[in-house]
Design a protein around this motif. Structure first.
Motif, PDB file in Angstrom:
ATOM      1  N   LEU A 309       6.462   1.368   7.815  1.00  0.00           N
ATOM      2  CA  LEU A 309       6.699   0.053   7.215  1.00  0.00           C
ATOM      3  C   LEU A 309       5.733  -0.223   6.072  1.00  0.00           C
ATOM      4  CD1 LEU A 309       7.284  -2.024  10.476  1.00  0.00           C
ATOM      5  CD2 LEU A 309       8.998  -1.523   8.721  1.00  0.00           C
ATOM      6  N   ARG A 310       4.482   0.080   6.279  1.00  0.00           N
ATOM      7  CA  ARG A 310       3.482  -0.155   5.221  1.00  0.00           C
ATOM      8  C   ARG A 310       3.770   0.715   3.994  1.00  0.00           C
ATOM      9  NH1 ARG A 310      -0.563  -3.362   7.318  1.00  0.00           N
ATOM     10  NH2 ARG A 310      -0.551  -3.476   9.605  1.00  0.00           N
ATOM     11  N   GLY A 311       4.229   1.929   4.228  1.00  0.00           N
ATOM     12  CA  GLY A 311       4.596   2.794   3.117  1.00  0.00           C
ATOM     13  C   GLY A 311       5.807   2.274   2.361  1.00  0.00           C
ATOM     14  N   ASP A 312       6.785   1.729   3.103  1.00  0.00           N
ATOM     15  CA  ASP A 312       7.988   1.190   2.464  1.00  0.00           C
ATOM     16  C   ASP A 312       7.664  -0.062   1.651  1.00  0.00           C
ATOM     17  OD1 ASP A 312      10.784   2.180   2.515  1.00  0.00           O
ATOM     18  OD2 ASP A 312      11.243   0.095   3.002  1.00  0.00           O
ATOM     19  N   ILE A 313       6.761  -0.891   2.172  1.00  0.00           N
ATOM     20  CA  ILE A 313       6.325  -2.079   1.429  1.00  0.00           C
ATOM     21  C   ILE A 313       5.698  -1.654   0.100  1.00  0.00           C
ATOM     22  CG2 ILE A 313       4.627  -3.963   1.397  1.00  0.00           C
ATOM     23  CD1 ILE A 313       5.153  -4.226   4.453  1.00  0.00           C
ATOM     24  N   ALA A 314       4.847  -0.638   0.146  1.00  0.00           N
ATOM     25  CA  ALA A 314       4.189  -0.147  -1.070  1.00  0.00           C
ATOM     26  C   ALA A 314       5.214   0.430  -2.045  1.00  0.00           C
ATOM     27  CB  ALA A 314       3.138   0.897  -0.712  1.00  0.00           C
ATOM     28  N   LYS A 315       6.225   1.140  -1.522  1.00  0.00           N
ATOM     29  CA  LYS A 315       7.243   1.747  -2.384  1.00  0.00           C
ATOM     30  C   LYS A 315       8.000   0.674  -3.163  1.00  0.00           C
ATOM     31  CE  LYS A 315      11.368   2.956  -0.944  1.00  0.00           C
ATOM     32  NZ  LYS A 315      12.486   3.650  -0.257  1.00  0.00           N
ATOM     33  N   TRP A 316       8.446  -0.377  -2.446  1.00  0.00           N
ATOM     34  CA  TRP A 316       9.224  -1.415  -3.122  1.00  0.00           C
ATOM     35  C   TRP A 316       8.353  -2.262  -4.043  1.00  0.00           C
ATOM     36  CZ3 TRP A 316      13.842  -0.329  -3.823  1.00  0.00           C
ATOM     37  CH2 TRP A 316      14.635   0.265  -2.838  1.00  0.00           C
ATOM     38  N   ALA A 317       7.089  -2.422  -3.684  1.00  0.00           N
ATOM     39  CA  ALA A 317       6.181  -3.147  -4.584  1.00  0.00           C
ATOM     40  C   ALA A 317       6.072  -2.402  -5.909  1.00  0.00           C
ATOM     41  CB  ALA A 317       4.808  -3.287  -3.941  1.00  0.00           C
ATOM     42  N   ASP A 318       6.051  -1.079  -5.843  1.00  0.00           N
ATOM     43  CA  ASP A 318       5.976  -0.267  -7.053  1.00  0.00           C
ATOM     44  C   ASP A 318       7.244  -0.394  -7.868  1.00  0.00           C
ATOM     45  OD1 ASP A 318       4.573   1.803  -8.664  1.00  0.00           O
ATOM     46  OD2 ASP A 318       6.276   3.042  -8.070  1.00  0.00           O
ATOM     47  N   VAL A 319       8.406  -0.424  -7.189  1.00  0.00           N
ATOM     48  CA  VAL A 319       9.694  -0.580  -7.881  1.00  0.00           C
ATOM     49  C   VAL A 319       9.745  -1.932  -8.583  1.00  0.00           C
ATOM     50  CG1 VAL A 319      12.187  -0.819  -7.556  1.00  0.00           C
ATOM     51  CG2 VAL A 319      10.944   1.002  -6.381  1.00  0.00           C
ATOM     52  N   VAL A 320       9.359  -2.986  -7.859  1.00  0.00           N
ATOM     53  CA  VAL A 320       9.404  -4.334  -8.428  1.00  0.00           C
ATOM     54  C   VAL A 320       8.479  -4.429  -9.626  1.00  0.00           C
ATOM     55  CG1 VAL A 320       8.841  -6.758  -7.993  1.00  0.00           C
ATOM     56  CG2 VAL A 320      10.119  -5.448  -6.285  1.00  0.00           C
ATOM     57  N   LYS A 321       7.287  -3.864  -9.496  1.00  0.00           N
ATOM     58  CA  LYS A 321       6.300  -3.915 -10.583  1.00  0.00           C
ATOM     59  C   LYS A 321       6.772  -3.103 -11.778  1.00  0.00           C
ATOM     60  CE  LYS A 321       2.131  -3.287  -9.205  1.00  0.00           C
ATOM     61  NZ  LYS A 321       0.942  -2.546  -8.698  1.00  0.00           N
ATOM     62  N   LYS A 322       7.269  -1.910 -11.507  1.00  0.00           N
ATOM     63  CA  LYS A 322       7.634  -0.982 -12.592  1.00  0.00           C
ATOM     64  C   LYS A 322       8.815  -1.499 -13.403  1.00  0.00           C
ATOM     65  CE  LYS A 322       7.407   3.362 -11.617  1.00  0.00           C
ATOM     66  NZ  LYS A 322       7.712   4.702 -11.038  1.00  0.00           N
ATOM     67  N   PHE A 323       9.810  -2.051 -12.699  1.00  0.00           N
ATOM     68  CA  PHE A 323      11.020  -2.437 -13.398  1.00  0.00           C
ATOM     69  C   PHE A 323      11.142  -3.955 -13.576  1.00  0.00           C
ATOM     70  CE2 PHE A 323      12.079   1.799 -13.516  1.00  0.00           C
ATOM     71  CZ  PHE A 323      12.157   2.378 -12.260  1.00  0.00           C
ATOM     72  N   ASP A 324      10.123  -4.689 -13.143  1.00  0.00           N
ATOM     73  CA  ASP A 324      10.074  -6.137 -13.324  1.00  0.00           C
ATOM     74  C   ASP A 324      11.349  -6.798 -12.843  1.00  0.00           C
ATOM     75  OD1 ASP A 324       9.831  -8.470 -16.091  1.00  0.00           O
ATOM     76  OD2 ASP A 324       8.975  -8.594 -14.079  1.00  0.00           O
ATOM     77  N   LYS A 325      11.665  -6.569 -11.561  1.00  0.00           N
ATOM     78  CA  LYS A 325      12.935  -7.063 -11.026  1.00  0.00           C
ATOM     79  C   LYS A 325      12.756  -8.262 -10.093  1.00  0.00           C
ATOM     80  CE  LYS A 325      15.074  -3.864 -13.162  1.00  0.00           C
ATOM     81  NZ  LYS A 325      15.780  -4.197 -14.413  1.00  0.00           N
ATOM     82  N   SER A 326      11.646  -8.958 -10.199  1.00  0.00           N
ATOM     83  CA  SER A 326      11.429 -10.084  -9.297  1.00  0.00           C
ATOM     84  C   SER A 326      12.309 -11.248  -9.679  1.00  0.00           C
ATOM     85  CB  SER A 326       9.971 -10.495  -9.321  1.00  0.00           C
ATOM     86  OG  SER A 326       9.600 -10.884 -10.628  1.00  0.00           O
TER      87      SER A 326
END
Length: 326
Positions: A309-326
């Motif tokens: 779970l902690r790894g998945d949270i980090a993965k999606w945080a990176d996606v959101v940050k990288k592609f600015d999809k918030s």
């Protein structure tokens, strides 16, 4: 040692003995009445279907009813908050997915009203499924490359449906947009069923949905499948290429499901539920059923699921940050 200390020692020892002996007793007795599984998603979706199967199996193995309660809305937030704020006694569980891990970075804390790893305790993962990219039959694109070309020729004109902000289908759509270099408009629905109806009815042009849920609609030609999102082709849709094969190299997305409980739920109860779920996902009949549906069983200890779970949270945080999809 003083007189007072000597007097306290027997009482302290008795208290410790009671504490340690209560733990196995707690696990042996649990559950003594009905358990509810809160599903923060709509009826008929992968989480709801899996929760009902799990509920039936756990009722057989643990001897008490496991009642499914759909608490939908706000991209899974309403049901998650309901579970997080429930008593930590093992009688409320949460059926969750990568919606919850994505929401940790997609939604501000005041929008979520909870923190996943602070307020909930991991029990076990259940399974994962590949997704499938589909379009309404009226869309002229017959392949994924044709869809990408169409979208590039009409920036911001094509819509894609999802079951809400932060769901795996939304995040898969945003990841697809970024990796394919296209501008698609996200249309969030209240649940997967309504999103599916939207693309079948032509209100939106495309959707990325779980293979088990969308396969019947593909079979009835209500939608056209362009690609699946796993590393290999889906056994359920063997003629449909993967996104990598179809022209978007490196694109992968899945929906996975798991169980959590309010933080503070006694460890013996967590361990008992973990053992029951792990026994279930290894059953030959369950494996056969899920394989036919395009789902793959997952098995972990609570500690392994915590790390996942902690790894998945980090993965999606990176996606959101990288592609600015918030």
């Amino acid at each position: 040692m003083g007189v007072m200390a000597r007097r306290l020692m027997p009482a302290l020892a008795a208290g410790l003995l009671t504490t340690f002996s209560a733990a196995p007793s707690l696990a042996q007795e649990y559950p003594t009445h009905a358990v509810r599984i809160v599903v923060p998603f709509g009826a008929g979706g992968p989480a709801d279907v899996a929760a009902r199967l799990i509920g039936n199996v756990l009722q057989e193995s643990l001897g008490q009813p496991f009642v499914i309660e759909n608490r939908t809305g706000a991209g899974g937030v309403i049901g998650t908050v309901e579970a997080a704020k429930s008593p930590a006694d093992g009688y409320t569980l949460l059926m969750m997915s990568n919606t919850q891990t994505a929401n940790e970075s997609l939604l501000a804390p005041d929008k979520r009203k909870y923190e996943l790893m602070r307020d909930l305790a991991p029990i076990a993962p259940v399974n994962y499924s590949d997704l499938v990219i589909v379009v309404n039959p009226q869309v002229p694109a017959k392949t994924l490359q044709e869809l990408v070309a169409l979208a590039k020729s009409q920036p911001g004109k094509l819509n894609y449906a999802s079951s809400g902000q932060g769901t795996p289908y939304h995040m898969a759509g945003e990841l697809f947009k970024a990796m394919a270099g296209v501008d698609l408009v996200h249309v969030p629905y209240r649940n997967s069923g309504e999103a599916r109806s939207g693309v079948i009815g032509g209100q939106v042009q495309m959707m990325i949905d779980a293979v088990p849920a969308m396969a019947p609609n593909i079979g009835e030609n209500q939608v056209r499948a362009l690609a699946t999102t796993g590393k290999q082709r889906s056994a359920v849709l063997p003629t449909v290429p993967t996104a990598g094969e179809a022209g978007v190299a490196g694109y992968e997305a899945t929906i996975w499901l798991g169980l959590m409980a309010p933080v503070g739920t006694p460890k013996p109860i967590i361990d008992k539920l973990n053992a029951a779920v792990n026994a279930m996902v290894k059953r030959a009949d369950i494996i056969k059923l899920w394989t036919e549906q395009g789902a793959v069983p997952m098995s972990m200890t609570p500690e392994e699921f915590d790390r996942f779970l902690r790894g998945d949270i980090a993965k999606w945080a990176d996606v959101v940050k990288k592609f600015d999809k918030s």
